[in-house]
Design a protein around this motif. Structure first.
Motif, PDB file in Angstrom:
ATOM      1  N   VAL A  48      -3.181  -0.159 -12.817  1.00  0.00           N
ATOM      2  CA  VAL A  48      -3.437   1.179 -12.277  1.00  0.00           C
ATOM      3  C   VAL A  48      -4.934   1.442 -12.182  1.00  0.00           C
ATOM      4  O   VAL A  48      -5.443   1.941 -11.172  1.00  0.00           O
ATOM      5  N   ARG A  49      -5.663   1.104 -13.249  1.00  0.00           N
ATOM      6  CA  ARG A  49      -7.111   1.369 -13.272  1.00  0.00           C
ATOM      7  C   ARG A  49      -7.829   0.645 -12.149  1.00  0.00           C
ATOM      8  O   ARG A  49      -8.632   1.238 -11.417  1.00  0.00           O
ATOM      9  N   GLN A  50      -7.549  -0.644 -12.000  1.00  0.00           N
ATOM     10  CA  GLN A  50      -8.247  -1.414 -10.978  1.00  0.00           C
ATOM     11  C   GLN A  50      -7.876  -0.947  -9.566  1.00  0.00           C
ATOM     12  O   GLN A  50      -8.732  -0.851  -8.686  1.00  0.00           O
ATOM     13  N   GLN A  51      -6.604  -0.667  -9.359  1.00  0.00           N
ATOM     14  CA  GLN A  51      -6.171  -0.252  -8.022  1.00  0.00           C
ATOM     15  C   GLN A  51      -6.777   1.096  -7.642  1.00  0.00           C
ATOM     16  O   GLN A  51      -7.248   1.277  -6.517  1.00  0.00           O
ATOM     17  N   ILE A  52      -6.768   2.038  -8.555  1.00  0.00           N
ATOM     18  CA  ILE A  52      -7.328   3.361  -8.252  1.00  0.00           C
ATOM     19  C   ILE A  52      -8.820   3.261  -7.993  1.00  0.00           C
ATOM     20  O   ILE A  52      -9.351   3.862  -7.051  1.00  0.00           O
ATOM     21  N   THR A  53      -9.527   2.477  -8.825  1.00  0.00           N
ATOM     22  CA  THR A  53     -10.968   2.299  -8.627  1.00  0.00           C
ATOM     23  C   THR A  53     -11.269   1.717  -7.255  1.00  0.00           C
ATOM     24  O   THR A  53     -12.164   2.188  -6.540  1.00  0.00           O
ATOM     25  N   ALA A  54     -10.518   0.694  -6.863  1.00  0.00           N
ATOM     26  CA  ALA A  54     -10.751   0.039  -5.575  1.00  0.00           C
ATOM     27  C   ALA A  54     -10.408   0.955  -4.412  1.00  0.00           C
ATOM     28  O   ALA A  54     -11.139   1.006  -3.405  1.00  0.00           O
ATOM     29  N   GLN A  55      -9.316   1.687  -4.520  1.00  0.00           N
ATOM     30  CA  GLN A  55      -8.909   2.563  -3.411  1.00  0.00           C
ATOM     31  C   GLN A  55      -9.880   3.707  -3.214  1.00  0.00           C
ATOM     32  O   GLN A  55     -10.190   4.072  -2.066  1.00  0.00           O
ATOM     33  N   TRP A  56     -10.389   4.280  -4.309  1.00  0.00           N
ATOM     34  CA  TRP A  56     -11.399   5.331  -4.154  1.00  0.00           C
ATOM     35  C   TRP A  56     -12.679   4.783  -3.533  1.00  0.00           C
ATOM     36  O   TRP A  56     -13.290   5.428  -2.670  1.00  0.00           O
TER      37      TRP A  56
ATOM     38  N   ARG B 177     -14.418   5.918   0.091  1.00  0.00           N
ATOM     39  CA  ARG B 177     -15.810   6.328   0.222  1.00  0.00           C
ATOM     40  C   ARG B 177     -16.557   5.499   1.264  1.00  0.00           C
ATOM     41  O   ARG B 177     -17.411   6.018   1.992  1.00  0.00           O
ATOM     42  N   SER B 178     -16.236   4.210   1.341  1.00  0.00           N
ATOM     43  CA  SER B 178     -16.941   3.327   2.276  1.00  0.00           C
ATOM     44  C   SER B 178     -16.326   3.329   3.672  1.00  0.00           C
ATOM     45  O   SER B 178     -16.935   2.821   4.614  1.00  0.00           O
ATOM     46  N   GLY B 179     -15.113   3.852   3.790  1.00  0.00           N
ATOM     47  CA  GLY B 179     -14.429   3.848   5.078  1.00  0.00           C
ATOM     48  C   GLY B 179     -13.750   2.537   5.396  1.00  0.00           C
ATOM     49  O   GLY B 179     -13.333   2.317   6.541  1.00  0.00           O
ATOM     50  N   ALA B 180     -13.613   1.651   4.410  1.00  0.00           N
ATOM     51  CA  ALA B 180     -12.948   0.361   4.644  1.00  0.00           C
ATOM     52  C   ALA B 180     -11.459   0.575   4.894  1.00  0.00           C
ATOM     53  O   ALA B 180     -10.833   1.424   4.254  1.00  0.00           O
ATOM     54  N   PRO B 181     -10.859  -0.199   5.831  1.00  0.00           N
ATOM     55  CA  PRO B 181      -9.433  -0.007   6.137  1.00  0.00           C
ATOM     56  C   PRO B 181      -8.505  -0.471   5.023  1.00  0.00           C
ATOM     57  O   PRO B 181      -7.371   0.007   4.918  1.00  0.00           O
ATOM     58  N   VAL B 182      -8.960  -1.416   4.199  1.00  0.00           N
ATOM     59  CA  VAL B 182      -8.185  -1.899   3.045  1.00  0.00           C
ATOM     60  C   VAL B 182      -9.129  -1.994   1.847  1.00  0.00           C
ATOM     61  O   VAL B 182     -10.346  -2.038   2.003  1.00  0.00           O
ATOM     62  N   SER B 183      -8.558  -2.074   0.650  1.00  0.00           N
ATOM     63  CA  SER B 183      -9.383  -1.985  -0.557  1.00  0.00           C
ATOM     64  C   SER B 183      -9.622  -3.318  -1.254  1.00  0.00           C
ATOM     65  O   SER B 183     -10.237  -3.352  -2.317  1.00  0.00           O
ATOM     66  N   ILE B 184      -9.166  -4.430  -0.679  1.00  0.00           N
ATOM     67  CA  ILE B 184      -9.248  -5.701  -1.386  1.00  0.00           C
ATOM     68  C   ILE B 184     -10.693  -6.099  -1.698  1.00  0.00           C
ATOM     69  O   ILE B 184     -10.986  -6.612  -2.793  1.00  0.00           O
ATOM     70  N   ASP B 185     -11.622  -5.876  -0.775  1.00  0.00           N
ATOM     71  CA  ASP B 185     -13.016  -6.253  -1.048  1.00  0.00           C
ATOM     72  C   ASP B 185     -13.595  -5.402  -2.172  1.00  0.00           C
ATOM     73  O   ASP B 185     -14.383  -5.898  -2.995  1.00  0.00           O
ATOM     74  N   GLU B 186     -13.218  -4.126  -2.200  1.00  0.00           N
ATOM     75  CA  GLU B 186     -13.688  -3.259  -3.279  1.00  0.00           C
ATOM     76  C   GLU B 186     -13.079  -3.696  -4.611  1.00  0.00           C
ATOM     77  O   GLU B 186     -13.739  -3.653  -5.654  1.00  0.00           O
ATOM     78  N   LEU B 187     -11.837  -4.140  -4.573  1.00  0.00           N
ATOM     79  CA  LEU B 187     -11.178  -4.602  -5.797  1.00  0.00           C
ATOM     80  C   LEU B 187     -11.873  -5.830  -6.364  1.00  0.00           C
ATOM     81  O   LEU B 187     -12.189  -5.890  -7.560  1.00  0.00           O
ATOM     82  N   THR B 188     -12.101  -6.818  -5.513  1.00  0.00           N
ATOM     83  CA  THR B 188     -12.718  -8.048  -6.004  1.00  0.00           C
ATOM     84  C   THR B 188     -14.159  -7.806  -6.466  1.00  0.00           C
ATOM     85  O   THR B 188     -14.601  -8.394  -7.455  1.00  0.00           O
ATOM     86  N   ALA B 189     -14.882  -6.923  -5.775  1.00  0.00           N
ATOM     87  CA  ALA B 189     -16.245  -6.607  -6.199  1.00  0.00           C
ATOM     88  C   ALA B 189     -16.243  -5.929  -7.568  1.00  0.00           C
ATOM     89  O   ALA B 189     -17.100  -6.208  -8.421  1.00  0.00           O
TER      90      ALA B 189
END
Length: 250
Positions: A65-73, A77-89
């Protein structure tokens, strides 16, 4: 996308892949950790940080839950269509302060919990569709939880293991039983995604012949996976043109 294999088989492959990764990390010397990989901005250390972060994500509901919420937010904010890059970063950043020994210790400690976390997902959860669509071949598509847990979360460390082998020059351990099972699923999904006649002869212990009567393509089995993942081949291989340009998610 749904999982094409039964859950117990998928978890056996997952456990073997985590073990393969641990064996590779034990072979790395001090210079290997700073070797650049094909992933922009990631050296071997950052790659392992991501791998550890993904294992941690599946080790407990709280981490998930923590990782998914962090990545989706972050994606919003960045306007990315998916959150996978934010998750891995986020995963790389979270483990950046660990020493190599601490990182190795985290990997070893998480192999069991990561498999158990994936294994204990009940069937009704695995049948559910993920709330976020995923970007593949320029199109957004829906995945089930089972496809993520049974397929993608094993392909991801498998491909990053190949990234580390390519970056360090260490020869990979390859068998028909383990790597061959992963390659077979990749070929079958690739064929289903393009839907055209094909003939693919893949060499090496993980290879084989798959054909529905199309023009022949011959290359190394691991390079096939690298190419359809969007990476360059390590051995001599065709450019990713034609059907080889059709991607498969890792």
């Amino acid at each position: 996308m749904v999982s094409p294999i039964d859950h117990d088989t998928a978890m056996a492959i997952a456990a073997a892949e985590y073990d393969r990764g641990a064996a590779l990390l034990d072979r790395l010397d001090a210079a290997h950790w700073s070797a650049p990989t094909v992933n922009d901005g990631w050296d071997v250390r950052a790659t392992v940080g991501h791998m550890v972060g993904m294992m941690a994500m599946m080790s407990s509901a709280g981490q998930l839950v923590r990782q998914q919420i962090t990545a989706q937010w972050a994606a919003r904010r960045s306007g990315a269509p998916v959150s996978i890059d934010e998750l891995t970063a986020f995963q790389v950043r979270s483990n950046a302060g660990l020493t190599v020994e601490q990182l190795l210790g985290r990997y070893r400690a998480l192999t069991g919990p990561a498999v158990r976390g994936r294994r204990r997902l009940p069937a009704f959860v695995r049948r559910r569709t993920l709330p976020e669509r995923q970007l593949v071949n320029g199109q957004l598509e829906r995945w089930t939880v089972g496809y993520l847990a049974d397929v993608i979360l094993t392909r991801d460390p498998f491909m990053h293991r190949l990234d580390i082998h390519a970056a360090t020059g260490l020869e990979p351990v390859v068998t028909a039983e383990h790597e061959g099972s992963i390659v077979d699923l990749v070929v079958r999904e690739w064929a289903g995604r393009h839907g055209e006649p094909y003939t693919v002869e893949l060499t090496g212990p993980a290879g084989g012949l798959w054909s529905t009567g199309g023009p022949p393509v011959k290359l190394d089995a691991l390079d096939f996976c690298r190419i359809v993942s969007g990476r360059p081949a390590v051995s001599t291989a065709p450019e990713p043109a034609g059907l080889l340009a059709v991607g498969v998610p890792f």
